[in-house]
Scaffold this motif. Structure first.
Motif, short mmCIF file in Angstrom:
data_model
loop_
_atom_site.label_atom_id
_atom_site.label_comp_id
_atom_site.label_asym_id
_atom_site.label_seq_id
_atom_site.Cartn_x
_atom_site.Cartn_y
_atom_site.Cartn_z
N VAL A 72 -8.59 -19.20 44.26
CA VAL A 72 -9.16 -19.92 43.11
C VAL A 72 -8.12 -20.86 42.49
O VAL A 72 -8.45 -21.98 42.10
CB VAL A 72 -9.73 -18.94 42.06
CG1 VAL A 72 -8.63 -18.11 41.41
CG2 VAL A 72 -10.54 -19.68 41.00
N LEU A 73 -6.88 -20.42 42.42
CA LEU A 73 -5.83 -21.27 41.82
C LEU A 73 -5.46 -22.41 42.75
O LEU A 73 -5.20 -23.53 42.30
CB LEU A 73 -4.61 -20.42 41.49
CG LEU A 73 -4.82 -19.35 40.42
CD1 LEU A 73 -3.56 -18.50 40.25
CD2 LEU A 73 -5.23 -19.97 39.09
N ALA A 74 -5.45 -22.14 44.05
CA ALA A 74 -5.16 -23.20 45.01
C ALA A 74 -6.20 -24.31 44.90
O ALA A 74 -5.86 -25.50 44.91
CB ALA A 74 -5.13 -22.62 46.43
N ILE A 75 -7.45 -23.92 44.76
CA ILE A 75 -8.53 -24.90 44.67
C ILE A 75 -8.40 -25.68 43.36
O ILE A 75 -8.46 -26.92 43.34
CB ILE A 75 -9.90 -24.20 44.78
CG1 ILE A 75 -10.09 -23.64 46.19
CG2 ILE A 75 -11.03 -25.15 44.41
CD1 ILE A 75 -11.29 -22.72 46.35
N GLU A 76 -8.22 -24.97 42.27
CA GLU A 76 -8.13 -25.65 40.97
C GLU A 76 -6.91 -26.57 40.91
O GLU A 76 -6.99 -27.69 40.41
CB GLU A 76 -8.08 -24.63 39.84
CG GLU A 76 -8.09 -25.29 38.47
CD GLU A 76 -8.42 -24.31 37.36
OE1 GLU A 76 -9.59 -24.32 36.94
OE2 GLU A 76 -7.54 -23.55 36.95
N ASP A 77 -5.78 -26.10 41.43
CA ASP A 77 -4.57 -26.90 41.38
C ASP A 77 -4.63 -28.11 42.31
O ASP A 77 -3.81 -29.02 42.19
CB ASP A 77 -3.34 -26.03 41.68
CG ASP A 77 -3.06 -25.05 40.55
OD1 ASP A 77 -3.63 -25.22 39.45
OD2 ASP A 77 -2.28 -24.10 40.77
N ALA A 78 -5.58 -28.12 43.21
CA ALA A 78 -5.81 -29.29 44.05
C ALA A 78 -6.69 -30.31 43.33
O ALA A 78 -7.06 -31.33 43.89
CB ALA A 78 -6.43 -28.87 45.37
N GLY A 79 -7.07 -29.97 42.09
CA GLY A 79 -7.87 -30.90 41.29
C GLY A 79 -9.36 -30.76 41.52
O GLY A 79 -10.13 -31.66 41.17
#
Ligand code: FES
Length: 107
Positions: A21-28
């Protein structure tokens, strides 16, 4: 480093062990996480289109059973650590629901 591809969005590299979830969010990319990553809300759910993830355990497994009637490849992205290449489809977005994404899950 593993590569995560989000359907309709983009592909990006992710440090192994990162929460999906953080990887996705941090990818914008817009993804919801209303309960802050505690396997309670299911708003962070994603469809695993390709790639291997361990079977759900503990709180995630219990929540998926409680929700019921979900395809086997629908998972809670707050409970998944990226360990290899994944292709996913984000199923709930703040921009679509009109609801704030929620508290950011801890690393
Ligand atoms: Fe709520 Fe994942 S279940 S953020």
């Amino acid at each position: 480093m593993p590569t995560v591809t989000v359907e309709g969005e983009k592909a990006f590299e992710v440090e192994a062990g990162r929460k999906l979830v953080l990887a996705i969010e941090d990818a914008g990319i817009d993804i919801m996480h209303r309960c802050g990553g505690n396997a309670r809300c299911t708003t962070c759910r994603v469809e695993i289109v390709a790639g291997d993830v361990p079977p759900p355990e503990g709180d995630e497994a219990a929540k998926l059973v409680a929700v019921g009637d979900l395809p086997e490849n629908v998972r809670l992205s707050c409970q998944i650590r990226v360990e290899n290449d994944l292709w996913v489809n984000v199923l709930q977005r703040s921009s679509v629901t009109g609801v704030a994404p929620g508290t950011r899950p801890v690393d």
